[in-house]
Design a protein around this motif. Structure first.
Motif, mmCIF file in Angstrom:
data_model
loop_
_atom_site.group_PDB
_atom_site.id
_atom_site.type_symbol
_atom_site.label_atom_id
_atom_site.label_comp_id
_atom_site.label_asym_id
_atom_site.label_seq_id
_atom_site.Cartn_x
_atom_site.Cartn_y
_atom_site.Cartn_z
ATOM 1 N N ASP A 313 52.402 49.650 33.792
ATOM 2 C CA ASP A 313 52.790 50.388 35.008
ATOM 3 C C ASP A 313 51.858 49.941 36.130
ATOM 4 O O ASP A 313 50.911 50.629 36.482
ATOM 5 N N ILE A 314 52.125 48.780 36.684
ATOM 6 C CA ILE A 314 51.188 48.148 37.604
ATOM 7 C C ILE A 314 51.037 48.932 38.901
ATOM 8 O O ILE A 314 49.969 48.912 39.529
ATOM 9 N N LYS A 315 52.080 49.673 39.305
ATOM 10 C CA LYS A 315 51.980 50.475 40.539
ATOM 11 C C LYS A 315 50.966 51.598 40.362
ATOM 12 O O LYS A 315 50.089 51.804 41.211
ATOM 13 N N THR A 316 51.084 52.325 39.243
ATOM 14 C CA THR A 316 50.116 53.385 38.968
ATOM 15 C C THR A 316 48.717 52.800 38.787
ATOM 16 O O THR A 316 47.728 53.365 39.262
ATOM 17 N N PHE A 317 48.637 51.663 38.122
ATOM 18 C CA PHE A 317 47.356 50.976 37.941
ATOM 19 C C PHE A 317 46.718 50.689 39.300
ATOM 20 O O PHE A 317 45.517 50.872 39.498
ATOM 21 N N GLY A 318 47.532 50.268 40.256
ATOM 22 C CA GLY A 318 46.998 49.968 41.583
ATOM 23 C C GLY A 318 46.348 51.171 42.235
ATOM 24 O O GLY A 318 45.256 51.075 42.823
ATOM 25 N N PHE A 319 46.988 52.345 42.122
ATOM 26 C CA PHE A 319 46.431 53.569 42.706
ATOM 27 C C PHE A 319 45.137 53.972 42.004
ATOM 28 O O PHE A 319 44.159 54.372 42.652
ATOM 29 N N LEU A 320 45.120 53.873 40.680
ATOM 30 C CA LEU A 320 43.925 54.282 39.937
ATOM 31 C C LEU A 320 42.802 53.247 40.047
ATOM 32 O O LEU A 320 41.624 53.599 40.014
ATOM 33 N N PHE A 321 43.158 51.979 40.207
ATOM 34 C CA PHE A 321 42.139 50.969 40.490
ATOM 35 C C PHE A 321 41.478 51.257 41.837
ATOM 36 O O PHE A 321 40.257 51.089 41.996
ATOM 37 N N GLU A 322 42.264 51.684 42.807
ATOM 38 C CA GLU A 322 41.685 52.084 44.097
ATOM 39 C C GLU A 322 40.687 53.209 43.896
ATOM 40 O O GLU A 322 39.601 53.216 44.498
ATOM 41 N N ASN A 323 41.024 54.186 43.038
ATOM 42 C CA ASN A 323 40.104 55.288 42.752
ATOM 43 C C ASN A 323 38.810 54.769 42.118
ATOM 44 O O ASN A 323 37.712 55.231 42.441
ATOM 45 N N LEU A 324 38.935 53.774 41.221
ATOM 46 C CA LEU A 324 37.761 53.151 40.612
ATOM 47 C C LEU A 324 36.860 52.532 41.681
ATOM 48 O O LEU A 324 35.636 52.717 41.682
#
Length: 425
Positions: A313-324
């Motif tokens: 789920d690369i879209k969700t990954f993108g949002f959570l990577f931003e949080n990281l």
């Protein structure tokens, strides 16, 4: 016993103890507050130790001055158990007239928070705050630290370098989080820590935050919806609508607000404020906060996602990577006297992070998971932001696209492209 991994806040805590009578270390459970404080304390009182809790509470009530006797600095761990001790600490700091007397740690704000912050009980001038978060990649040894935020602000121009972290590595680091107990553990054990943290919030911690009973199923819905809206400016109405698709009972925005407020008191969520450059941008600034968890692993646990799920789920990954990235940037910025905000104006220009220092200097940072087209888009946004600032305000110290790629370099347009695994304070 695990070897102590030095923390970026070590130096900050050392300075604060040399410059104030008491230091209050705030932050989520399991982020390492007590372990770090113990490195500096000469006397330690643990308010959640069942062997000594009752006698400590009793002594604090009967004779607070005797309770505070001991070699300094004195650590009072989870001090919110006895919030009434605040005033005695203030008095002791005044009476002793010496710095470095007390260290307070707490994984939630005391219920008497409003009273403590009032003029009558304020610790201003006596007690200073220090925010502690889960470990950054640099602290856990998963960033090589070849690009320094502090040095970029000073005008240094580092050489291009490489980061060995892959996309799969970042997926694991996002789901594992920066919990000290997880660092260095076997993969399955490491990933379990965030799940256990999440379960604790849902089943007990959130109720303890304000003594208001909350339904675990509803807390799960809220945290799942918050995770879906992570790294966005979604309002409470959006979160409510998302929750109602799975909650047939009555649900109002006041309830959502109370749940979110409780999560803030536990330092589970930490929103990002909007940056307004002295109200002199050429277009109006939108001031709604951006939603983030204090650590992205909480979002992963809320959604039931592990590293493999993030890759799928690369879209969700993108949002959570931003949080990281925001988690690490906040720690790095704190160490150089800065704050991390976001920028969004009425014309639709948005920049994920703006680090602002006390002297007014600033840097713009866009966060992109990977592809060249996204990096180009991020660079364009940053250059637009720099051009949007009116004359008379300082130009950015640097502009950066923070990524999950493997090469750090400076583009021809002056924008840095830096993998998170190259970054440090």
């Amino acid at each position: 016993m695990k070897k102590y991994l030095p923390r970026i806040v070590d130096e900050i805590l050392s300075f604060k103890l040399r410059s104030k009578g008491a230091v209050w270390i705030r932050g989520p459970k399991w982020c390492g507050k007590s372990t770090t404080a113990e490195k500096f304390a000469k006397t330690c009182l643990y308010m959640q130790d069942e062997d000594t809790r009752e006698q400590n509470v009793a002594l604090a009530r009967i004779s607070p001055s005797k309770f505070l006797q001991g070699e300094t600095p004195m650590l009072i761990d989870e001090w919110q158990v006895i919030p009434f001790i605040w005033n005695q600490i203030r008095r002791e700091v005044d009476r002793r007239d010496e710095f470095g007397q007390f260290i307070l740690t707490g994984s939630r704000l005391p219920r008497e928070e409003d009273e403590i912050e009032s003029d009558q009980h304020s610790g201003t001038g006596r007690i200073t705050n220090l925010v502690m978060r889960p470990m950054t990649l640099f602290e856990s040894g998963e960033s090589n630290g070849q690009i320094s935020i502090g040095q970029l602000f000073k005008g240094y121009n580092p050489e291009p370098c490489r980061c060995e972290n892959t996309l799969d590595d970042y997926a694991f680091l996002t789901a594992r989080g920066g919990w000290p107990k997880a660092v260095g553990c076997a993969r399955d054990v490491a990933l379990q820590q965030a799940i256990d943290y999440y379960d604790g919030i849902v089943n007990s911690d959130i109720t303890e935050a304000d003594d208001v009973s909350k339904k675990p199923d509803r807390v799960k819905l809220l945290m799942r919806s918050y995770a879906r809206n992570c790294s966005t400016q979604a309002n409470n109405s959006t979160i409510k609508a998302d929750m109602l698709t799975n909650d047939s009972s009555k649900l109002d925005e006041d309830t959502i607000h109370s749940y979110i407020r409780a999560l803030k008191k536990l330092f589970v969520i930490e929103e990002s404020e909007a940056w307004n450059p002295n109200h002199r941008s050429k277009t109006a600034i939108r001031t709604m906060n951006t939603r983030y968890f204090v650590d992205p692993s909480i979002g992963c646990a809320s959604l039931g996602l592990g590293p493999d799920g993030l890759i799928k789920d690369i879209k969700t990954f993108g949002f959570l990577f931003e949080n990281l990235c925001i988690r690490d940037l906040r720690v790095y910025a704190d160490s150089i006297g800065g704050e991390v905000k976001h920028f969004r104006n009425s014309a639709g220009l948005e920049v994920d992070a703006v680090i602002v220092l006390r002297d007014g200097s600033w840097a713009g940072i866009e966060i992109k998971l990977g592809s060249q087209s996204l990096i180009d888009e991020g660079a364009r946004n940053l250059l637009k932001l720099a051009n949007d600032i009116e004359d008379g305000l300082p130009k950015p110290s640097f502009l950066m696209v923070l990524t999950a790629t493997q090469n750090a370099y400076r583009r021809d347009d002056g924008v840095w492209v830096v993998p998170l695994g190259n970054l440090r304070n």
